[in-house]
Design a protein around this motif. Sequence first.
Motif, PDB file in Angstrom:
ATOM      1  N   THR A 186      -0.083   6.988  -3.054  1.00 43.09           N
ATOM      2  CA  THR A 186      -0.072   5.555  -2.768  1.00 43.09           C
ATOM      3  C   THR A 186      -1.535   5.295  -1.837  1.00 43.09           C
ATOM      4  O   THR A 186      -2.182   6.149  -1.913  1.00 43.09           O
ATOM      5  N   PRO A 187      -1.988   3.916  -2.027  1.00 44.19           N
ATOM      6  CA  PRO A 187      -3.145   3.471  -1.335  1.00 44.19           C
ATOM      7  C   PRO A 187      -3.111   4.200   0.152  1.00 44.19           C
ATOM      8  O   PRO A 187      -4.236   4.493   0.522  1.00 44.19           O
ATOM      9  N   ASN A 188      -2.068   4.009   0.755  1.00 39.01           N
ATOM     10  CA  ASN A 188      -1.860   4.414   2.321  1.00 39.01           C
ATOM     11  C   ASN A 188      -2.367   6.096   2.398  1.00 39.01           C
ATOM     12  O   ASN A 188      -3.093   6.458   3.246  1.00 39.01           O
ATOM     13  N   GLN A 189      -1.758   6.844   1.102  1.00 39.43           N
ATOM     14  CA  GLN A 189      -2.006   8.221   1.168  1.00 39.43           C
ATOM     15  C   GLN A 189      -3.550   8.427   0.625  1.00 39.43           C
ATOM     16  O   GLN A 189      -4.076   9.491   1.146  1.00 39.43           O
ATOM     17  N   GLY A 190      -4.186   7.596  -0.024  1.00 39.58           N
ATOM     18  CA  GLY A 190      -5.690   7.778  -0.250  1.00 39.58           C
ATOM     19  C   GLY A 190      -6.473   7.028   0.359  1.00 39.58           C
ATOM     20  O   GLY A 190      -7.509   6.906   0.309  1.00 39.58           O
ATOM     21  N   LYS A 192      -5.583  -5.611  -0.139  1.00 40.93           N
ATOM     22  CA  LYS A 192      -4.158  -5.541   0.320  1.00 40.93           C
ATOM     23  C   LYS A 192      -3.415  -6.829   0.478  1.00 40.93           C
ATOM     24  O   LYS A 192      -2.268  -7.247  -0.029  1.00 40.93           O
ATOM     25  N   LYS A 193      -4.276  -8.002   0.736  1.00 40.84           N
ATOM     26  CA  LYS A 193      -3.694  -9.474   1.033  1.00 40.84           C
ATOM     27  C   LYS A 193      -3.613  -9.801  -0.496  1.00 40.84           C
ATOM     28  O   LYS A 193      -2.413 -10.309  -0.729  1.00 40.84           O
ATOM     29  N   ARG A 194      -4.362  -9.549  -1.505  1.00 40.28           N
ATOM     30  CA  ARG A 194      -4.098 -10.126  -2.786  1.00 40.28           C
ATOM     31  C   ARG A 194      -3.143  -9.313  -3.403  1.00 40.28           C
ATOM     32  O   ARG A 194      -2.124  -9.794  -4.293  1.00 40.28           O
ATOM     33  N   LEU A 195      -3.050  -8.069  -3.277  1.00 36.59           N
ATOM     34  CA  LEU A 195      -1.931  -7.362  -3.909  1.00 36.59           C
ATOM     35  C   LEU A 195      -0.523  -7.706  -3.256  1.00 36.59           C
ATOM     36  O   LEU A 195       0.534  -7.701  -4.181  1.00 36.59           O
ATOM     37  N   GLU A 196      -0.508  -7.925  -1.955  1.00 29.38           N
ATOM     38  CA  GLU A 196       0.933  -8.384  -1.435  1.00 29.38           C
ATOM     39  C   GLU A 196       1.260  -9.831  -1.766  1.00 29.38           C
ATOM     40  O   GLU A 196       2.449 -10.006  -1.594  1.00 29.38           O
ATOM     41  N   GLN A 236      -1.982  -7.792 -13.434  1.00 31.87           N
ATOM     42  CA  GLN A 236      -2.472  -8.654 -12.291  1.00 31.87           C
ATOM     43  C   GLN A 236      -3.224  -7.429 -11.084  1.00 31.87           C
ATOM     44  O   GLN A 236      -4.322  -7.926 -10.709  1.00 31.87           O
ATOM     45  N   VAL A 237      -2.653  -6.518 -10.999  1.00 32.72           N
ATOM     46  CA  VAL A 237      -3.323  -5.414 -10.171  1.00 32.72           C
ATOM     47  C   VAL A 237      -4.681  -5.055 -10.669  1.00 32.72           C
ATOM     48  O   VAL A 237      -5.613  -5.125  -9.940  1.00 32.72           O
ATOM     49  N   MET A 238      -4.777  -4.805 -11.752  1.00 28.96           N
ATOM     50  CA  MET A 238      -5.912  -4.337 -12.519  1.00 28.96           C
ATOM     51  C   MET A 238      -7.046  -5.391 -12.475  1.00 28.96           C
ATOM     52  O   MET A 238      -8.142  -5.266 -12.536  1.00 28.96           O
ATOM     53  N   GLU A 239      -6.568  -6.762 -12.380  1.00 27.80           N
ATOM     54  CA  GLU A 239      -7.344  -7.815 -12.220  1.00 27.80           C
ATOM     55  C   GLU A 239      -8.186  -7.651 -10.748  1.00 27.80           C
ATOM     56  O   GLU A 239      -9.369  -8.074 -10.802  1.00 27.80           O
ATOM     57  N   ILE A 240      -7.483  -7.522  -9.781  1.00 26.96           N
ATOM     58  CA  ILE A 240      -7.727  -7.360  -8.396  1.00 26.96           C
ATOM     59  C   ILE A 240      -9.004  -6.059  -8.438  1.00 26.96           C
ATOM     60  O   ILE A 240      -9.717  -6.102  -7.849  1.00 26.96           O
ATOM     61  N   VAL A 241      -8.408  -5.031  -8.959  1.00 27.02           N
ATOM     62  CA  VAL A 241      -9.307  -3.761  -9.020  1.00 27.02           C
ATOM     63  C   VAL A 241     -10.794  -4.251  -9.753  1.00 27.02           C
ATOM     64  O   VAL A 241     -11.623  -3.809  -9.311  1.00 27.02           O
ATOM     65  N   ALA A 242     -10.466  -4.888 -10.812  1.00 27.89           N
ATOM     66  CA  ALA A 242     -11.862  -5.133 -11.685  1.00 27.89           C
ATOM     67  C   ALA A 242     -12.626  -6.041 -10.679  1.00 27.89           C
ATOM     68  O   ALA A 242     -13.796  -6.086 -10.821  1.00 27.89           O
ATOM     69  N   ASP A 243     -12.182  -6.931  -9.737  1.00 27.49           N
ATOM     70  CA  ASP A 243     -12.699  -7.900  -9.276  1.00 27.49           C
ATOM     71  C   ASP A 243     -13.532  -7.126  -7.852  1.00 27.49           C
ATOM     72  O   ASP A 243     -14.404  -7.427  -7.656  1.00 27.49           O
ATOM     73  N   LEU A 244     -12.503  -6.218  -7.169  1.00 28.30           N
ATOM     74  CA  LEU A 244     -13.027  -5.776  -5.938  1.00 28.30           C
ATOM     75  C   LEU A 244     -13.634  -4.429  -5.887  1.00 28.30           C
ATOM     76  O   LEU A 244     -14.453  -3.911  -5.186  1.00 28.30           O
ATOM     77  N   CYS A 245     -13.122  -3.809  -6.733  1.00 23.16           N
ATOM     78  CA  CYS A 245     -13.319  -2.203  -6.702  1.00 23.16           C
ATOM     79  C   CYS A 245     -13.461  -1.625  -8.235  1.00 23.16           C
ATOM     80  O   CYS A 245     -12.535  -0.400  -8.169  1.00 23.16           O
ATOM     81  N   PHE A 289       0.762  -1.254  -0.002  1.00 24.13           N
ATOM     82  CA  PHE A 289       0.040   0.095   0.015  1.00 24.13           C
ATOM     83  C   PHE A 289       0.834   1.263   0.129  1.00 24.13           C
ATOM     84  O   PHE A 289       0.292   2.316   0.103  1.00 24.13           O
ATOM     85  N   ASP A 290       2.134   1.122  -0.140  1.00 23.75           N
ATOM     86  CA  ASP A 290       3.168   2.290  -0.287  1.00 23.75           C
ATOM     87  C   ASP A 290       3.600   2.365  -1.512  1.00 23.75           C
ATOM     88  O   ASP A 290       4.491   3.232  -2.132  1.00 23.75           O
ATOM     89  N   THR A 291       2.998   1.443  -2.744  1.00 22.66           N
ATOM     90  CA  THR A 291       3.477   1.626  -3.865  1.00 22.66           C
ATOM     91  C   THR A 291       2.565   2.725  -4.648  1.00 22.66           C
ATOM     92  O   THR A 291       1.302   2.596  -4.467  1.00 22.66           O
ATOM     93  N   LYS A 292       3.030   3.391  -5.506  1.00 20.46           N
ATOM     94  CA  LYS A 292       2.242   4.554  -6.046  1.00 20.46           C
ATOM     95  C   LYS A 292       1.352   4.075  -6.830  1.00 20.46           C
ATOM     96  O   LYS A 292       1.404   3.028  -7.566  1.00 20.46           O
ATOM     97  N   PHE A 293       0.022   4.756  -7.000  1.00 20.55           N
ATOM     98  CA  PHE A 293      -1.088   3.970  -7.779  1.00 20.55           C
ATOM     99  C   PHE A 293      -0.700   4.162  -9.118  1.00 20.55           C
ATOM    100  O   PHE A 293      -1.140   3.163 -10.044  1.00 20.55           O
ATOM    101  N   SER A 294       0.030   5.217  -9.750  1.00 16.60           N
ATOM    102  CA  SER A 294       0.592   5.090 -11.221  1.00 16.60           C
ATOM    103  C   SER A 294       1.536   3.659 -11.565  1.00 16.60           C
ATOM    104  O   SER A 294       1.287   3.270 -12.599  1.00 16.60           O
TER     105      SER A 294
END
Length: 73
Positions: free
Chosen positions: A45-49, A66-70, A18-27, A6-11
């Motif tokens: 970053t997600p933490n900042q948002g 967070k679990k799936r991202l990590e 793989q991240v975009m698959e998680i986004v599509a599934d969850l949010c 969650f400290d990785t920049k959104f960009s």
Amino acid sequence: MAKYSFDTKFSVLMKDPQVMEIVADLCPDILNHPMKNLALSLGFTPNQGMVVLSKMYSKEKIEEFKKRLEAIE
């Protein structure tokens, strides 16, 4: 070791399919949020948002993301 956190920049996160698959599934609605472009341009970053994210999603959904991202290596 986890590739992202969650400290990785959104960009950076948005460039990984793989991240975009998680986004599509969850949010998927986060991609149309009016603050998205500002967050990207400011290097957030997600933490900042989290103030915005916690108003949009349950604690459980954020933890699942967070679990799936990590889990991405």
